[in-house]
Design an enzyme around this catalytic site. Structure first.
Site, PDB file in Angstrom:
ATOM      1  CE  LYS A 250       0.406   0.047  -7.516  1.00 46.16           C
ATOM      2  NZ  LYS A 250      -0.278   0.653  -6.638  1.00 46.16           N
TER       3      LYS A 250
ATOM      4  CE1 TYR B 110      -3.119  -5.347  -7.233  1.00 45.73           C
ATOM      5  CE2 TYR B 110      -3.585  -3.382  -5.963  1.00 45.73           C
ATOM      6  CZ  TYR B 110      -3.233  -4.001  -7.177  1.00 45.73           C
ATOM      7  OH  TYR B 110      -3.245  -3.213  -8.230  1.00 45.73           O
TER       8      TYR B 110
ATOM      9  CG  HIS C 132      -3.324   2.463  -1.641  1.00 43.12           C
ATOM     10  ND1 HIS C 132      -3.755   3.066  -2.356  1.00 43.12           N
ATOM     11  CD2 HIS C 132      -4.071   3.090  -0.241  1.00 43.12           C
ATOM     12  CE1 HIS C 132      -4.435   4.181  -2.065  1.00 43.12           C
ATOM     13  NE2 HIS C 132      -4.733   3.996  -0.778  1.00 43.12           N
TER      14      HIS C 132
END
Lengths: 209, 330
Positions: free
Chosen positions: B225, B182, B190
């Site tokens: 992701k 992150y 996110h």
């Protein structure tokens, strides 16, 4: 009912010569060689699937099955899996050409090419093969464009490398990123008839604040 | 969601501001300062339990996402192993209610424990045995780690490479990856990446089949992701890993894997004002359709007859999920 477009298949050359043409598809299909319009086997098969062309092989009309079988001939340069990638992108409106061959070649362009430092005599070779690369770039892909001109096509949006059996190794990914004048390479996986395109790129992870 | 100029996906504009106010590097600097009370970590086979005496220390650890709070827990405390709430000033205030004298315990994964002790020098590692508690040197800890986890040097190199670039790195097991990366605390941003560590010379290499690549990509796609492979490479063969100094001989090469959907990119790079889609209809004529104009019913019928499930319409970019994309590909 026979289609308007007609072609003659040349088994030795591995290309079809278009002898009767009609419609705008020819703005984005086939390559010009000294005034002749020629198609590779994947283009022929795609048009035959659309029932948009009649292809003669000698005296006989080629059937779709005949055409499919020609896709499996290694010398003609397009595998079944590569054809699936071709057809998938064509159906979505993209414009495709085999990598490493020019859209047009006339006497004028050949003369200017031989004058320049790089003279490529094998104009119809089966795509550029980088000796460091075990993978081959199969197609150049251009975005859908109603005003596309073969005489000034601009750079493709990306190249496609078709590898069915395995994902590319790190060295292969890196080799694809070198050269190609900044045109990205996308990798097509074809497994059990399913085509998926991947963008696989080296990244420099930034240092965050 | 709020996107900044660089395209980072923050959980709201306030989250972005909070991140700017306290960048990750500042948190790391705080951890590396001299503390009155040193932090001790008790090592076990697959991790360590970190003993944290001061409230300030535990806040910094939580904000920088090292470890998972283990104890104490209250009825409205952040649940174990699932924390996404930012402790302290933003979000929940359960830890502010705790008395400053109360000890807190964190569970650390092995990479975290080594990073905090070897790189940041802010914790001490010890082991409990029949003889009592023994402190470990970095070399002893490293020796233990080589036996505890397969390919620990490579995993650690990946972890420390990202942390050293001020990324927040957490365990990836819940997402089927080695790590999650992150740009700041998960409560604020996110996740960018699901990370897989790729060691060289593996007897059973990972991600060497398309099936695996598709599986990982689908997994990552369902949680929005990107898949990141960190290849840990070295010029030195064979590699002597007996000391942590071997880490300097490894190099990290990062590769992003993303599925690319041609259905969603047709409108890019267009050179004409009216983008068009070629459709070869079955009657032998080729018809050109403009995708930005409303489609006539006839045109739509032709398309749907020949390309069932096709999304050639004026609402092309509807959904993000890969499940719907597979319908298009049929």
């Amino acid at each position: 009912m026979e289609a308007i477009n007609r072609a003659l298949w040349d088994a030795e050359k591995g290309m079809a010569e278009i002898i009767v043409r009609s419609g705008k598809i020819w703005n984005t299909t086939g390559v010009t060689r000294f005034g002749l319009l020629l198609c590779h086997i994947e283009e022929v098969v795609f048009l035959m699937e659309q029932r948009n062309i009649t292809v003669m092989s000698g005296e006989d009309i080629m059937t779709v099955q005949d055409a499919y079988s020609l896709l499996t001939v290694a010398e003609y340069g397009c595998s079944w899996d590569a054809y699936l990638v071709y057809a998938y992108l064509k159906r979505l409106g993209y414009i495709l050409k085999r990598n490493g061959i020019p859209w047009t070649l006339s006497k004028k362009t050949v003369e200017s090419m031989s004058r320049s430092s790089e003279g490529n005599s094998s104009a119809d070779n089966q795509g550029a093969v980088n000796p460091d690369l075990t993978l081959r770039l199969m197609f150049d892909v251009y975005p859908p464009n109603g005003c596309f001109k073969k005489t000034c096509p601009r750079d493709p949006a990306f190249h496609v490398c078709v590898i069915s059996d395995r994902p590319p190794h790190l060295r292969e990914i890196q080799a694809c990123e070198e050269g190609h004048e900044g045109v990205p390479v996308k990798f097509a996986s074809v497994v059990c008839g399913h085509v998926t395109l991947f963008s696989i790129n080296s990244v420099q992870l930034p240092e965050l604040p | 969601m709020w996107c900044d100029a660089e395209g980072t996906r923050w959980k709201g504009e306030n989250a972005a501001k909070a991140a700017i106010a306290e960048p990750v590097s500042a948190l790391y600097n705080k951890l590396m300062q001299e503390w009155d009370q040193p932090m001790e970590a008790l090592l076990f086979q697959t991790g360590a339990i970190l003993h944290v005496a001061s409230l300030e220390q535990s806040h910094v650890l939580e904000r920088a996402c090292f470890g998972v709070p283990l104890f104490p827990t209250t009825s409205d405390a952040i649940p174990l192993g699932d924390s996404e709430g930012l402790p302290g000033s933003i979000g929940t205030s359960t830890f502010l209610e705790r008395k400053s004298s109360e000890v807190q315990l964190f569970q650390l994964m092995l990479e975290e424990a080594f990073y905090l002790s070897y790189h940041m020098r802010c914790i001490q590692i010890c082991r409990q045995s029949t003889k009592g508690r023994e402190y470990m040197t970095h070399e002893q800890f490293w020796e233990f780690l080589l036996k505890s986890k397969r390919r620990f040097p490579q995993h650690y190199k990946a972890y420390s490479h990202m942390r050293s670039n001020n990324w927040v790195v957490r365990a990836g097991i819940q997402y089927g990856a080695d790590f999650m990366a992150y740009r700041h605390h998960p409560a604020l941003v996110h996740s960018d990446y699901a990370v897989l560590v790729m060691a060289e010379e593996e007897e059973k290499p990972r991600m060497n089949t398309w099936t695996e690549v598709h599986a990982m990509n689908r997994l990552c796609g369902s949680v929005a992701k990107t898949l990141l492979l960190l290849h840990i490479v070295t010029n030195q063969q064979p590699m002597d890993t007996t000391s942590p100094t071997c880490l300097e001989n490894y190099c990290v090469q990062a590769v992003e894997y993303q599925r690319w959907l041609p259905e969603k990119h047709r409108e890019e790079n267009l050179t004409t004002k009216e983008p068009v889609v070629h459709v070869d209809a079955s009657n032998g004529a080729s018809s050109t359709l403009s995708i930005l104009e409303p489609m006539s019913n006839l045109a739509l019928n032709v398309l749907q007859e020949h390309y069932p499930g096709s999304e050639v319409s004026s609402d092309i970019d509807k959904q993000e999920s890969t499940a719907s994309t597979d319908e298009i590909c049929e």
